[in-house]
Design an enzyme around this catalytic site. Sequence first.
Site, PDB file in Angstrom:
ATOM      1  N   GLU A 172       0.830  -1.216   0.000  1.00  0.00           N
ATOM      2  CA  GLU A 172       0.000   0.000   0.000  1.00  0.00           C
ATOM      3  C   GLU A 172       0.862   1.263   0.000  1.00  0.00           C
ATOM      4  O   GLU A 172       0.790   2.101   0.899  1.00  0.00           O
ATOM      5  CB  GLU A 172      -0.943   0.008   1.205  1.00  0.00           C
ATOM      6  CG  GLU A 172      -1.905  -1.150   1.180  1.00  0.00           C
ATOM      7  CD  GLU A 172      -3.020  -1.093   2.227  1.00  0.00           C
ATOM      8  OE1 GLU A 172      -4.083  -1.666   1.982  1.00  0.00           O
ATOM      9  OE2 GLU A 172      -2.817  -0.488   3.278  1.00  0.00           O
ATOM     10  N   GLU A 364      -5.464  -8.326  -1.231  1.00  0.00           N
ATOM     11  CA  GLU A 364      -6.129  -8.156   0.068  1.00  0.00           C
ATOM     12  C   GLU A 364      -7.585  -7.855  -0.178  1.00  0.00           C
ATOM     13  O   GLU A 364      -7.918  -6.971  -0.967  1.00  0.00           O
ATOM     14  CB  GLU A 364      -5.549  -6.981   0.868  1.00  0.00           C
ATOM     15  CG  GLU A 364      -4.196  -7.225   1.454  1.00  0.00           C
ATOM     16  CD  GLU A 364      -3.764  -6.126   2.422  1.00  0.00           C
ATOM     17  OE1 GLU A 364      -4.635  -5.511   3.081  1.00  0.00           O
ATOM     18  OE2 GLU A 364      -2.558  -5.881   2.506  1.00  0.00           O
TER      19      GLU A 364
HETATM   20  C1  BG6 Z   1      -4.424  -3.018   4.835  1.00  0.00           C
HETATM   21  C2  BG6 Z   1      -3.082  -3.477   5.310  1.00  0.00           C
HETATM   22  O1  BG6 Z   1      -4.471  -1.646   4.936  1.00  0.00           O
HETATM   23  O2  BG6 Z   1      -5.558  -3.417   5.496  1.00  0.00           O
HETATM   24  C3  BG6 Z   1      -3.095  -4.624   6.287  1.00  0.00           C
HETATM   25  O3  BG6 Z   1      -2.236  -3.772   4.239  1.00  0.00           O
HETATM   26  C4  BG6 Z   1      -4.293  -4.490   7.202  1.00  0.00           C
HETATM   27  O4  BG6 Z   1      -1.871  -4.679   6.949  1.00  0.00           O
HETATM   28  C5  BG6 Z   1      -5.541  -4.539   6.359  1.00  0.00           C
HETATM   29  O5  BG6 Z   1      -4.333  -5.429   8.233  1.00  0.00           O
HETATM   30  C6  BG6 Z   1      -6.827  -4.535   7.138  1.00  0.00           C
HETATM   31  O6  BG6 Z   1      -6.823  -3.464   8.018  1.00  0.00           O
HETATM   32  P1  BG6 Z   1      -7.085  -3.634   9.567  1.00  0.00           P
HETATM   33  O7  BG6 Z   1      -6.859  -2.300  10.098  1.00  0.00           O
HETATM   34  O8  BG6 Z   1      -8.492  -4.094   9.685  1.00  0.00           O
HETATM   35  O9  BG6 Z   1      -6.111  -4.638  10.050  1.00  0.00           O
END
Ligand code: BG6
Length: 470
Positions: A172, A364
Site C-alpha cells: 500500500e 487483500e
Molecule cells: C491493509 C493493510 O491496509 O488493510 C493490512 O495492508 C491491514 O496490513 C488490512 O491489516 C486490514 O486493516 P485492519 O486495520 O483491519 O487490520
Amino acid sequence: MTVRFPDGFLWGGATAANQVEGAYDEDGKGLSVQDVMPRGISGPRTDAPTPDNLKLVGIDHYHRYAEDIALFAEMGFTVYRFSIAWSRIFPNGDETEPNEAGLAFYDRLLDELERRGIEPLVTISHYETPLHLAETYDGWTDRRMIGFYERYARTLFERYGSRVKYWLTFNEINSLVHAPFMSGGINTPKEQLSDAQLYQAMHHELVASARATRIAREVIPGVQIGCMVLSMPVYPLTPSPQDALAVMATDHGNLVYGDVHTRGRYPGYFLRSLREKGIELDITDADRDDLGNTVDFVSFSYYMSIAETGDPERRTAGEGNIMGGVPNPTLPASEWGWQIDPIGLRLVLNQFWDRWQKPLFIVENGLGAKDVLVEVDGVKTVVDDYRIAYMNDHLVQVAEAIADGVEVLGYTSWGCIDIVSASTAQLSKRYGFIYVDRNDDGTGSLERYRKKSFGWYRDVIASNGGVLTV
Ligand code: BG6
C-alpha cells in the site's frame, strides 16, 4: 451470469509478518516500528515494546507456520502472500551484512510452502521498517533509505529468487502520506511534516521500488514483480460537477503511485500540484532513469469505497482503511464502519486495467468482524455466514470484471488466519477462515479452529469459483 475464472487463476490468502509472526526479539531480530505501536495507527507510539502490544506475540506464526500452512493447503491454496520482516534480515536496517538466522526462518517457511505446492507471493516491505531507520534517519524522508532498501531487496532476491517468482515492493505504497510512521518509518509526528517532506519521502520509495524492480530482473530470470496500492473507488456525493472534480482530485492522490509504477514518470496533474504548492522535489537524473523500470503487474487491496464532495459544508469524515473519506449514504458498513461495496471491486478492476493495461492481482480483501467461537456437533467453530456472504459477493464481482476483459492473476483474501489488526492492533477484528484463540487482553491458548468459511473457501477453490452464488 455463469461465474468463470481462468485456468491457473491463483487462489489463496495473505498476511504480514508484523501481524502474525510474533517472536519480536528472537533469533537476532531488531525492533520494527510495529513493536512500538501497541494501539495501531491512531494510538501513540511507545519508547520501547510494551506487553500490551499484541504484535509482540502475534499469532505465534513464527513457531506455528508449518501447522498454519498445512491448514492453508487443506483449503487448496495455490498461492500464499506473506511479508518478510526487514528487521529479521537487517536488524537495524543499515548494516552491511544480513542476519543469517533471520534468513534461515524464511528458508524454512518456503520449504513448507514448496512441500505443499503453494506458490509464494512475497511483500518486501509491509509496514515494518526497522525502528532504527525511523529514529536515526527519519525513515523515508532520507534519501539514504533507497540504498538500505536496495541492499535488503538484493539480499532477498539472491537468497530466495530461485524459489520465489512473485514479489511486491511496498505494501500500500500510497498510504505513506496518510500514515507516515507506520507506512514510511517517519519518526517526525505527522502534524509537523510538510507536504514537501511527505512527497520527497514518496519519491524515495518510488525510486527504491523501481530500483528493486531492475535488480529483481537482473537476479531472477522470469521474475514477476509488482507494486501494491490501497484501492478505494471514489463516488461523487451528488451529481454536481464540483463533486466530480473533488472525486478526480482524491483519485489522483491515489492513482499517481500506479501511474509512476506503470509509466515510469510523474503524470502532469501531479507536477501541477507540486508547482501550485511551491514544492521542488529533489529528483536526480539517475532517479529518472530508475523510474523507467516499470512493474510487471499491479496488485492492490480492496475493502471499501468512499464518497467525495467539493462542498465543505457537506464534508463529513467517515471511518475507513487508513485514508477515510465521506460516508456513502447508500452503503452498509462493517462493525468498524468500513463501507461494504462489492461492485466497487469490479469498478476498480476496470479502472486500473483501462488505465494501466497491466495484469492485476487482488492481494487483500475481506471482512473484519467479531467472531464467536461455538460448538457444533462437538467441534469448535465460528458460524461466519456474514463473511461467506461478503466474500461471495466480492468474488462474483471479480468474475464480472474478468468477463469485462480485465486480466486478473489471482486473489489472496486478507488475514486468511486471524491476525492482529493494523489499524487498531486488536485481535477481535478477525478476517480469517481459521479462528485463533487469542483475545485483545492477550489471553488465549493460540489454538487454531476451522470456521464455517474454511469449508466454503475450500469448495470455491476446488470448483475454481463454480460454487459462487450470483
Ligand atoms: C491493509 C493493510 O491496509 O488493510 C493490512 O495492508 C491491514 O496490513 C488490512 O491489516 C486490514 O486493516 P485492519 O486495520 O483491519 O487490520
